[in-house]
Scaffold this motif. Sequence first.
Motif, PDB file in Angstrom:
ATOM      1  N   ARG A   1      27.222  37.334  43.919  1.00  0.00           N
ATOM      2  CA  ARG A   1      26.496  37.638  42.676  1.00  0.00           C
ATOM      3  C   ARG A   1      27.405  38.256  41.614  1.00  0.00           C
ATOM      4  NH1 ARG A   1      22.523  41.411  42.667  1.00  0.00           N
ATOM      5  NH2 ARG A   1      23.310  42.407  44.538  1.00  0.00           N
ATOM      6  N   TYR A   2      28.365  39.045  42.057  1.00  0.00           N
ATOM      7  CA  TYR A   2      29.233  39.752  41.098  1.00  0.00           C
ATOM      8  C   TYR A   2      30.640  39.179  41.080  1.00  0.00           C
ATOM      9  CZ  TYR A   2      25.629  43.277  40.468  1.00  0.00           C
ATOM     10  OH  TYR A   2      24.465  43.918  40.162  1.00  0.00           O
ATOM     11  N   PHE A   3      30.774  37.910  41.419  1.00  0.00           N
ATOM     12  CA  PHE A   3      32.133  37.367  41.513  1.00  0.00           C
ATOM     13  C   PHE A   3      32.878  37.472  40.165  1.00  0.00           C
ATOM     14  CE2 PHE A   3      35.431  34.092  41.559  1.00  0.00           C
ATOM     15  CZ  PHE A   3      36.155  34.556  42.648  1.00  0.00           C
ATOM     16  N   GLY A   4      32.160  37.207  39.071  1.00  0.00           N
ATOM     17  CA  GLY A   4      32.787  37.324  37.742  1.00  0.00           C
ATOM     18  C   GLY A   4      33.282  38.747  37.494  1.00  0.00           C
ATOM     19  N   THR A   5      32.481  39.730  37.912  1.00  0.00           N
ATOM     20  CA  THR A   5      32.875  41.140  37.745  1.00  0.00           C
ATOM     21  C   THR A   5      34.103  41.452  38.602  1.00  0.00           C
ATOM     22  OG1 THR A   5      30.522  41.599  37.509  1.00  0.00           O
ATOM     23  CG2 THR A   5      31.964  43.492  37.798  1.00  0.00           C
ATOM     24  N   ILE A   6      34.130  40.889  39.818  1.00  0.00           N
ATOM     25  CA  ILE A   6      35.273  41.118  40.713  1.00  0.00           C
ATOM     26  C   ILE A   6      36.560  40.621  40.050  1.00  0.00           C
ATOM     27  CG2 ILE A   6      36.318  40.382  42.910  1.00  0.00           C
ATOM     28  CD1 ILE A   6      33.404  40.230  44.026  1.00  0.00           C
ATOM     29  N   VAL A   7      36.482  39.472  39.398  1.00  0.00           N
ATOM     30  CA  VAL A   7      37.676  38.908  38.739  1.00  0.00           C
ATOM     31  C   VAL A   7      38.038  39.738  37.506  1.00  0.00           C
ATOM     32  CG1 VAL A   7      38.623  36.876  37.586  1.00  0.00           C
ATOM     33  CG2 VAL A   7      37.212  36.599  39.633  1.00  0.00           C
ATOM     34  N   ARG A   8      37.011  40.072  36.684  1.00  0.00           N
ATOM     35  CA  ARG A   8      37.288  40.835  35.458  1.00  0.00           C
ATOM     36  C   ARG A   8      37.850  42.224  35.781  1.00  0.00           C
ATOM     37  NH1 ARG A   8      32.509  38.532  33.750  1.00  0.00           N
ATOM     38  NH2 ARG A   8      31.323  40.400  34.225  1.00  0.00           N
TER      39      ARG A   8
ATOM     40  N   GLY B   1      33.895  52.609  43.868  1.00  0.00           N
ATOM     41  CA  GLY B   1      33.457  51.209  43.941  1.00  0.00           C
ATOM     42  C   GLY B   1      34.454  50.262  43.285  1.00  0.00           C
ATOM     43  N   ARG B   2      35.195  50.780  42.307  1.00  0.00           N
ATOM     44  CA  ARG B   2      36.164  49.910  41.632  1.00  0.00           C
ATOM     45  C   ARG B   2      37.214  49.401  42.626  1.00  0.00           C
ATOM     46  NH1 ARG B   2      37.327  48.836  36.499  1.00  0.00           N
ATOM     47  NH2 ARG B   2      36.362  50.630  35.517  1.00  0.00           N
ATOM     48  N   GLN B   3      37.723  50.312  43.468  1.00  0.00           N
ATOM     49  CA  GLN B   3      38.708  49.876  44.464  1.00  0.00           C
ATOM     50  C   GLN B   3      38.068  48.931  45.483  1.00  0.00           C
ATOM     51  OE1 GLN B   3      39.712  52.339  42.728  1.00  0.00           O
ATOM     52  NE2 GLN B   3      41.921  52.022  42.689  1.00  0.00           N
ATOM     53  N   GLY B   4      36.766  49.154  45.749  1.00  0.00           N
ATOM     54  CA  GLY B   4      36.062  48.223  46.633  1.00  0.00           C
ATOM     55  C   GLY B   4      36.095  46.807  46.085  1.00  0.00           C
ATOM     56  N   PHE B   5      35.964  46.693  44.747  1.00  0.00           N
ATOM     57  CA  PHE B   5      36.015  45.365  44.115  1.00  0.00           C
ATOM     58  C   PHE B   5      37.424  44.769  44.200  1.00  0.00           C
ATOM     59  CE2 PHE B   5      32.088  44.248  41.555  1.00  0.00           C
ATOM     60  CZ  PHE B   5      31.251  45.018  42.328  1.00  0.00           C
ATOM     61  N   TYR B   6      38.449  45.631  44.092  1.00  0.00           N
ATOM     62  CA  TYR B   6      39.820  45.141  44.305  1.00  0.00           C
ATOM     63  C   TYR B   6      39.956  44.595  45.736  1.00  0.00           C
ATOM     64  CZ  TYR B   6      42.006  46.946  40.011  1.00  0.00           C
ATOM     65  OH  TYR B   6      42.385  47.163  38.716  1.00  0.00           O
ATOM     66  N   GLY B   7      39.344  45.312  46.674  1.00  0.00           N
ATOM     67  CA  GLY B   7      39.402  44.874  48.074  1.00  0.00           C
ATOM     68  C   GLY B   7      38.759  43.508  48.263  1.00  0.00           C
ATOM     69  N   MET B   8      37.629  43.283  47.560  1.00  0.00           N
ATOM     70  CA  MET B   8      36.961  41.978  47.674  1.00  0.00           C
ATOM     71  C   MET B   8      37.870  40.866  47.160  1.00  0.00           C
ATOM     72  SD  MET B   8      32.928  42.269  46.974  1.00  0.00           S
ATOM     73  CE  MET B   8      32.339  43.758  46.241  1.00  0.00           C
ATOM     74  N   PHE B   9      38.542  41.132  46.042  1.00  0.00           N
ATOM     75  CA  PHE B   9      39.417  40.102  45.471  1.00  0.00           C
ATOM     76  C   PHE B   9      40.611  39.834  46.392  1.00  0.00           C
ATOM     77  CE2 PHE B   9      42.514  38.294  42.435  1.00  0.00           C
ATOM     78  CZ  PHE B   9      41.743  37.249  41.953  1.00  0.00           C
ATOM     79  N   GLU B  10      41.050  40.883  47.078  1.00  0.00           N
ATOM     80  CA  GLU B  10      42.168  40.726  48.014  1.00  0.00           C
ATOM     81  C   GLU B  10      41.802  39.738  49.135  1.00  0.00           C
ATOM     82  OE1 GLU B  10      42.666  44.268  50.326  1.00  0.00           O
ATOM     83  OE2 GLU B  10      43.498  43.019  51.907  1.00  0.00           O
ATOM     84  N   VAL B  11      40.612  39.918  49.729  1.00  0.00           N
ATOM     85  CA  VAL B  11      40.192  39.008  50.807  1.00  0.00           C
ATOM     86  C   VAL B  11      39.964  37.603  50.254  1.00  0.00           C
ATOM     87  CG1 VAL B  11      38.416  38.563  52.541  1.00  0.00           C
ATOM     88  CG2 VAL B  11      39.219  40.888  52.154  1.00  0.00           C
ATOM     89  N   PHE B  12      39.394  37.534  49.047  1.00  0.00           N
ATOM     90  CA  PHE B  12      39.183  36.219  48.415  1.00  0.00           C
ATOM     91  C   PHE B  12      40.512  35.460  48.318  1.00  0.00           C
ATOM     92  CE2 PHE B  12      39.499  33.804  44.448  1.00  0.00           C
ATOM     93  CZ  PHE B  12      38.544  32.825  44.679  1.00  0.00           C
ATOM     94  N   MET B  13      41.535  36.144  47.794  1.00  0.00           N
ATOM     95  CA  MET B  13      42.829  35.479  47.617  1.00  0.00           C
ATOM     96  C   MET B  13      43.460  35.128  48.973  1.00  0.00           C
ATOM     97  SD  MET B  13      43.630  34.831  44.536  1.00  0.00           S
ATOM     98  CE  MET B  13      45.351  34.435  44.755  1.00  0.00           C
TER      99      MET B  13
END
Lengths: 482, 98
Positions: free
Chosen positions: A43-50, A319-331
């Motif tokens: 749901r927040y993939f755009g936010t994760i990238v931004r 939570g901001r670092q949590g979003f960095y973590g999500m992008f890390e696994v995505f990549m």
Amino acid sequence: MVLDTLIDIMYFVNGLVWGLPAIIVLLGTGLAVTLLLGFMQIRYFGTIVRNMRWKGRKGGGEVHPFKIWAAVMGATVGVGNIAGVGTAVALGGPGALFWMFLTGLFGMALKAVEVTLGVKYRKMKADGSVVEGGTPYYIRQVPFIGPILAALFALFAFIAAPGIGNMVQSSNVAFGASFVAESYGFDPGIARWLVGIVLTVFVALVVLGGIRRIAEVATYLVPFMATWYILAGLGLFIMFAGNFVDAIVTVLRGAVAPLEVAKTTASMAGSPEAAAGGILGWTTYEAIRYGVARGLFSNEAGLGSAPNAYAYGESDHPGRQGFYGMFEVFMDTLVICMVTGLSIILTGAYTTGLTGAPLAMEAFNRAYGPLAPLIIGVALMLFAFTTLLTWAWYGEVNWIYFWCNVLKLPETPMRWIWRVLWVILILPAAVLAREYFTVIWDFADTANGLMMIPNLIAVVVLAPVAIALLADFARRYRELSS
Amino acid sequence: MGLTARWDLAKLATWLAVVVLFAIFIFFIARIQLGVEFSDREVTESKRDRISSEVFDNLIYHVAFIGLILVLGAVGYVLFQGGGRERSITSEPGELVS
């Protein structure tokens, strides 16, 4: 006799912590957290990238968040992204890629939770420098057994680090160099010595500077190595674009039903005799088993490794670092592992019966011919080198927690003992044959798997904190963006 | 900014249920796959041996390991909950110390 028994016990434990039960609890927890977060990673993939463009904030941590992210990516993206995916496809078939994809998707949520906790439970001075931060610092919040679990986690982590984070990686860098050297007619033995010496000097220069210097170097190396490998993969995709639909169908079929294909040999591939080599078959169980295992062990979600670095990043909200973590696994899993996996399927290399790195090499060989050793060799070297740097920090955080926080030894000498130890282990691992270290590496590998147990217990107990913080950050970031 | 973290039993139940259901799913799939026939008898037998030895020969250890983590996680969660089902937390990225 006693030693043999201990080694048998170690291998038995290794089978549990890197086998089926670990897969079940890790992926199960990832799925549960995904449900509790309401599929936030989608749901927040755009936010994760931004969020990756955030400029950082002085006073709320030590290192720019992108640099920390690059350092963690350096550790997460390793030889497993090439050799591990090759093994998953060889043992689990093309369907393993589908399950690996799901593992990455659920791993994003699990990583977000542990990283958020790592930042929430750190201790800082008013100038933003982090006094205490890392996985054991949130594990100790668990009531009654928290301090014991945290000490155990730290012990497992600093035992695991020199083996899987240093010696295996040094050996892999040297292996990559000797592989490239041999492919172009140079002496592989001399290449190993040269690489060992150069690596020792470079790692010493970086690691002795602590997390700031590790992150600084990773900021340049990690985007380069990721781009190198992804572009090579994209080039391969374009060359074999005609096979794309078939490849996706093969992956989806293999994910849910047993799959049987004609076996070829690497030398016969593409020839009219290609079907003469018998058959290869994979069951759905194997697709799940190996796809999930290699995916989880690539992105390290649930192991508790990444929070040891994220805890030192500049931040205005955990939570901001949590979003960095999500992008890390995505990549890591949804991009880089998929590049390797799809390359193997698109080129038909999966029918050769090869496994591990040679299977990935065969795929790139079909696309790039004599350039393939250079592409894979350089990627293997860079992936292993950056892992070597960041794991030095993961080990150091836990070494300090165990000796200085639990056993109250003085911090400065213990920190230097760790860094010197880290540097002197590199050369023997790069130069000597792997057989000399097998038991030590397997012991370290077992300790690495054992890190999961205290970490997962803490993640479950503290999940409500992370869920509230991630939901709050997502809501506020969306409000700010709109 | 102040937030509320809730240690409700629904979260714990979700985790327990998902892990247990996923375990049942994996063991169920493994059981079904024992009956898969490939055109090559050797392949069929090697698959059966591998699944059988990995999953069913060590089933008790697998269940014990999963059970241990579930029990420790659940007990820890309930104990933590005992300190209050709701707790105020802040969104500060860490705790300031002198």
